[in-house]
Design a protein around this motif. Structure first.
Motif, short mmCIF file in Angstrom:
data_model
loop_
_atom_site.label_atom_id
_atom_site.label_comp_id
_atom_site.label_asym_id
_atom_site.label_seq_id
_atom_site.Cartn_x
_atom_site.Cartn_y
_atom_site.Cartn_z
N ILE A 187 -2.43 13.45 0.79
CA ILE A 187 -2.45 11.97 1.00
C ILE A 187 -1.99 11.59 2.41
CG2 ILE A 187 -2.15 11.22 -1.40
CD1 ILE A 187 0.86 10.91 0.70
N LYS A 234 -3.39 5.54 -3.37
CA LYS A 234 -4.64 6.27 -3.11
C LYS A 234 -5.04 7.21 -4.24
CE LYS A 234 -4.55 8.85 0.89
NZ LYS A 234 -4.88 9.08 2.30
N ASN A 249 3.11 18.45 4.43
CA ASN A 249 2.73 17.19 3.76
C ASN A 249 1.56 17.40 2.80
OD1 ASN A 249 3.20 14.68 6.42
ND2 ASN A 249 4.55 16.26 5.67
N ASN A 271 4.68 11.97 -0.19
CA ASN A 271 5.63 12.88 0.46
C ASN A 271 6.97 12.83 -0.26
OD1 ASN A 271 4.07 13.92 2.48
ND2 ASN A 271 4.96 12.73 4.14
N THR A 272 7.33 11.64 -0.70
CA THR A 272 8.62 11.45 -1.37
C THR A 272 8.82 12.48 -2.48
OG1 THR A 272 8.54 9.09 -0.90
CG2 THR A 272 10.03 9.80 -2.67
N VAL A 319 0.87 -1.19 0.00
CA VAL A 319 0.00 0.00 0.00
C VAL A 319 0.90 1.23 0.00
CG1 VAL A 319 -1.94 1.18 1.07
CG2 VAL A 319 -1.64 -1.28 1.42
N TYR A 359 8.00 15.37 -2.80
CA TYR A 359 8.26 16.77 -2.40
C TYR A 359 9.55 16.95 -1.61
CZ TYR A 359 3.47 17.31 -3.89
OH TYR A 359 2.34 17.29 -4.63
N ALA A 360 10.24 15.85 -1.32
CA ALA A 360 11.48 15.98 -0.53
C ALA A 360 12.48 16.82 -1.31
CB ALA A 360 12.05 14.60 -0.23
N SER A 385 15.29 10.34 6.69
CA SER A 385 14.06 9.56 6.49
C SER A 385 14.04 8.86 5.14
CB SER A 385 12.82 10.42 6.67
OG SER A 385 12.96 11.60 5.96
N LEU A 386 14.53 9.52 4.10
CA LEU A 386 14.61 8.83 2.81
C LEU A 386 15.56 7.63 2.94
CD1 LEU A 386 14.81 11.89 0.35
CD2 LEU A 386 12.87 10.36 0.67
N ASP A 431 -3.11 6.86 7.18
CA ASP A 431 -4.00 5.70 7.00
C ASP A 431 -3.38 4.38 7.48
OD1 ASP A 431 -5.31 7.74 5.74
OD2 ASP A 431 -5.54 6.73 3.81
N ALA A 448 3.04 1.06 3.39
CA ALA A 448 4.06 2.09 3.09
C ALA A 448 3.32 3.38 2.78
CB ALA A 448 4.91 1.64 1.91
N GLU A 472 7.84 6.14 6.38
CA GLU A 472 7.40 7.06 7.42
C GLU A 472 6.29 6.48 8.31
OE1 GLU A 472 7.14 11.10 6.08
OE2 GLU A 472 6.16 11.75 7.92
N TYR A 522 7.03 15.78 9.89
CA TYR A 522 7.46 14.38 9.85
C TYR A 522 7.02 13.64 11.10
CZ TYR A 522 10.33 10.26 9.36
OH TYR A 522 10.72 8.95 9.24
C1 LIG Z 1 8.11 18.92 1.78
C2 LIG Z 1 8.88 17.76 2.31
C3 LIG Z 1 10.26 17.76 2.19
C4 LIG Z 1 11.00 16.68 2.69
N1 LIG Z 1 12.38 16.66 2.51
C5 LIG Z 1 13.07 15.57 2.90
C6 LIG Z 1 14.46 15.47 2.62
O1 LIG Z 1 15.06 16.34 2.00
N2 LIG Z 1 15.12 14.34 3.04
C7 LIG Z 1 14.49 13.33 3.71
O2 LIG Z 1 15.14 12.34 4.06
N3 LIG Z 1 13.16 13.40 3.96
C8 LIG Z 1 12.44 14.48 3.56
N4 LIG Z 1 11.10 14.53 3.80
C9 LIG Z 1 10.44 13.36 4.41
C10 LIG Z 1 10.35 12.26 3.35
O3 LIG Z 1 10.00 12.83 2.12
C11 LIG Z 1 9.31 11.23 3.73
O4 LIG Z 1 9.51 10.78 5.04
C12 LIG Z 1 9.39 10.01 2.81
O5 LIG Z 1 9.33 10.42 1.47
C13 LIG Z 1 8.27 9.05 3.12
O6 LIG Z 1 8.26 8.06 2.14
P1 LIG Z 1 7.17 6.91 2.22
O7 LIG Z 1 7.39 6.05 1.03
O8 LIG Z 1 7.20 6.31 3.56
O9 LIG Z 1 5.77 7.69 2.10
P2 LIG Z 1 5.20 8.63 0.95
O10 LIG Z 1 6.26 9.05 0.02
O11 LIG Z 1 4.39 9.68 1.58
O12 LIG Z 1 4.21 7.65 0.17
C14 LIG Z 1 3.02 7.23 0.76
C15 LIG Z 1 2.18 6.54 -0.29
O13 LIG Z 1 1.09 5.88 0.31
C16 LIG Z 1 -0.10 6.18 -0.40
N5 LIG Z 1 -1.23 6.00 0.51
C17 LIG Z 1 -1.46 6.61 1.71
N6 LIG Z 1 -2.60 6.16 2.26
C18 LIG Z 1 -3.11 5.24 1.41
C19 LIG Z 1 -4.27 4.42 1.40
N7 LIG Z 1 -5.18 4.45 2.39
N8 LIG Z 1 -4.48 3.60 0.35
C20 LIG Z 1 -3.63 3.57 -0.70
N9 LIG Z 1 -2.51 4.31 -0.75
C21 LIG Z 1 -2.24 5.13 0.29
C22 LIG Z 1 0.12 7.59 -0.88
O14 LIG Z 1 -0.78 7.92 -1.91
C23 LIG Z 1 1.58 7.49 -1.32
O15 LIG Z 1 1.69 6.89 -2.58
C24 LIG Z 1 10.35 15.60 3.32
C25 LIG Z 1 8.96 15.62 3.44
C26 LIG Z 1 8.22 16.68 2.93
C27 LIG Z 1 6.73 16.67 3.05
#
Ligand SMILES: Cc1cc2nc3c(=O)[nH]c(=O)nc-3n(C[C@H](O)[C@H](O)[C@H](O)COP(=O)(O)OP(=O)(O)OC[C@H]3O[C@@H](n4cnc5c(N)ncnc54)[C@H](O)[C@@H]3O)c2cc1C
Length: 509
Positions: free
Chosen positions: A203, A34, A200, A41-42, A10, A44-45, A377-378, A207, A187, A361, A338
């Motif tokens: 999305i 979704k 953020n 969030n990824t 997910v 926009y990093a 976090s990435l 969830d 995820a 995250e 975060y």
């Molecule tokens: C503006 C900004 C800048 C940042 N800069 C940095 C940085 O420079 N370096 C760093 O390390 N971190 C940074 N971060 C934090 C980092 O981007 C995030 O922690 C990381 O990208 C999270 O990745 P993820 O794959 O866990 O989640 P995400 O990238 O948020 O992906 C989550 C996914 O889950 C899907 N989803 C959610 N709920 C559901 C559901 N109910 N059903 C189906 N799909 C669902 C979403 O649509 C999305 O596809 C930043 C964050 C932000 C917001």
């Protein structure tokens, strides 16, 4: 859809895509996401991904910086795994086509960010996350990972302590359905949308954490919400505040009051490069002291051509709003950014429910402890999603009668998200106090009782926001001390008795 797959993921951010592209090399993987697949969030990093590449840097230094920021709560085994696996996996992203910025010698140009003792931020100018998302989506296509957009995961199917799949809402067909899987992988990213002001995108409604909590998984350290000190004041794009990356302070940016007085040296020896929690609290204190709604971030003393090249997105975006960062300071305020806590997992990303993994995250590997170091976090998502894809090889076939899964009924619920966001901003922000937390607890608990038991279709996100808000407030009330990102006015000191994770599990389970 009503089908069975080997691995059901997910989310299509760095965590979901890393797991999927690797697991697809030996199994069938389906990703539900979704909205649009790049909506994460990824994407926009900005700043980058931390990893040890500089000659003078070492795994010890990176681990020590991470543990120092975590204020006694970082799990040292997980930290070690993260820093040691970083360089190989970051290099792999580069080899797959990620256009990281290089220096004159053709090595990664390493940025510096708050709390890091060395330059170690690998970045693609100021759009690192966009670049990683682009490459991982291409890689997923190459490896035949099926990605199903506009599918909203609603609730997990857990029978006898095993996760067998989940219910989801197919927004294309407007239909409730389920999928079974040998392993389910959450995820789903962060929880920023629980607050009124957040960096953020929409999305990020928590969830995965809410679903896992309702299903009986252990959830940890939800009180540690990181507020980014520098989001642009009073401007939102598509439901999120625009972030001014920490790298801007790394390159010499100075925080000032509205009247132009720099203030960070008063709060920390590291000045403008102090960890985010200290900077965010300093900004709020200065805003209160000067009765101003924002503070200023000034980088205009740095060479204009360099700024335009190093921060093209920030430069262009601010210019559109009438702020030329090469000439004038940017008005900024802290915003929810975060989630350090999440679904408690071990170092293989396995949750406390069998056949359920949590990545990125939405998980709590323990790496960040009470505070996350910028750009870790990435890296955490990359490393532990890779490990999960290795562990998942051991998963055996589930044995289940599909008829048992459609017994749940669909239901609707109220939408209190605006009220909850306001309460969270007012009482559960950068600086908290016991009375405020108790007030927030009472009001949000009231909202929570209004949801029926069943698979909620409409307003599913509203229920998740309510569940996450209550998890944050409860965890904050349980920690009567100040540590890392969690600050309670009546208990400003760190206490020995609280040098442990806050773990919550739903009573019924
Ligand atoms: C503006 C900004 C800048 C940042 N800069 C940095 C940085 O420079 N370096 C760093 O390390 N971190 C940074 N971060 C934090 C980092 O981007 C995030 O922690 C990381 O990208 C999270 O990745 P993820 O794959 O866990 O989640 P995400 O990238 O948020 O992906 C989550 C996914 O889950 C899907 N989803 C959610 N709920 C559901 C559901 N109910 N059903 C189906 N799909 C669902 C979403 O649509 C999305 O596809 C930043 C964050 C932000 C917001």
């Amino acid at each position: 859809m009503s089908r069975k797959v080997d691995f059901l993921v997910v989310g299509s951010g760095i965590a979901g895509l890393t797991f999927a592209t690797k697991a697809a090399q030996y199994s069938q993987v389906l990703i539900l996401t979704k909205k649009n697949k790049a909506d994460s969030n990824t994407n926009y990093a900005q700043g980058g991904i931390a990893s040890v590449f500089a000659d003078r840097d070492s795994f010890d230094y990176h681990a020590n910086d991470t543990v120092k920021a975590g204020e006694g709560l970082s799990h040292k085994d997980a930290v070690r795994i993260m820093v040691e696996n970083g360089p190989k996996l970051v290099r792999e992203l580069y080899n797959e086509g990620c256009l990281f910025t290089l220096d004159n010698q053709g090595d990664f140009e390493l940025g510096r960010e708050g709390g890091h003792s060395h330059r170690r931020i690998v970045h693609a100018k100021d759009y690192t996350g966009y670049e990683i998302e682009r490459v991982l989506l291409e890689e997923a296509k190459r490896r035949n990972v099926e990605i199903s957009e506009n599918e909203i995961a609603l609730d997990l199917i857990v029978v006898d302590g095993e996760c067998l799949g989940l219910y989801f809402f197919d927004a294309n067909k407007q239909k409730l359905d389920y999928i079974l899987a040998n392993a389910t992988v959450l995820a789903t990213g962060g929880t920023g949308q629980v607050y009124l002001h957040t960096t953020n995108p929409p999305i990020a409604t928590g969830d995965g954490i809410a679903m896992a909590y309702r299903a009986g998984a252990k959830v940890a350290n939800m009180e540690f919400v990181q507020f980014h000190p520098t989001s642009v004041y009073n401007i939102q794009i598509d439901g999120r505040a625009f972030l001014i990356s920490e790298a801007v302070r790394g390159e010499g940016g100075i925080l000032k009051t509205k009247s132009g007085k720099s203030f960070m040296d008063k709060y920390d020896p590291a000045g403008n490069l102090a960890p985010r929690d200290i900077v965010a609290r300093a900004c709020v204190s200065e805003m209160r002291a000067t009765k101003s709604k924002y503070v200023l971030l000034d980088i205009s003393h740095i060479n204009a051509d360099y700024l335009k090249k190093r921060f093209p997105t920030i430069y262009e975006t601010c210019l559109k709003w009438g702020v030329d960062i090469t000439r004038e300071p940017i008005p900024v305020v802290p915003a929810a950014h975060y989630t350090c806590g999440g679904i408690l997992v071990n170092t293989w990303a396995e949750s406390s429910i069998n056949r359920l993994f949590a990545l990125g995250e939405c998980s709590c590997t323990g790496v960040h402890g009470a505070n996350r170091l910028a750009s870790n976090s990435l890296l955490e998502a990359l490393v532990f999603s890779t490990r999960a894809s290795e562990k998942a090889k051991e998963i055996k076939e589930i044995k289940v009668k599909t008829t048992m899964c459609m017994q749940k009924t669909a239901c609707t619920g109220p939408d209190y998200r605006l009220q909850i966001k306001q309460i969270m901003n007012q009482y559960v922000g950068v600086m908290r106090n016991v009375k405020g937390l108790e007030k927030a607890h009472r009001s949000i608990s009231d909202f929570c009782t209004k949801f029926d038991d069943g698979v909620l279709i409409q307003n599913a996100e509203a229920r998740n926001i309510a569940d996450i808000a209550i998890l944050i407030v409860k965890s904050a009330i349980m920690r009567l001390e100040s540590r890392g990102l969690h600050y309670i006015r009546e208990y400003p000191e760190k206490k020995k008795d609280f040098a442990k994770d806050t773990i919550i599990r739903r009573k019924e389970s």
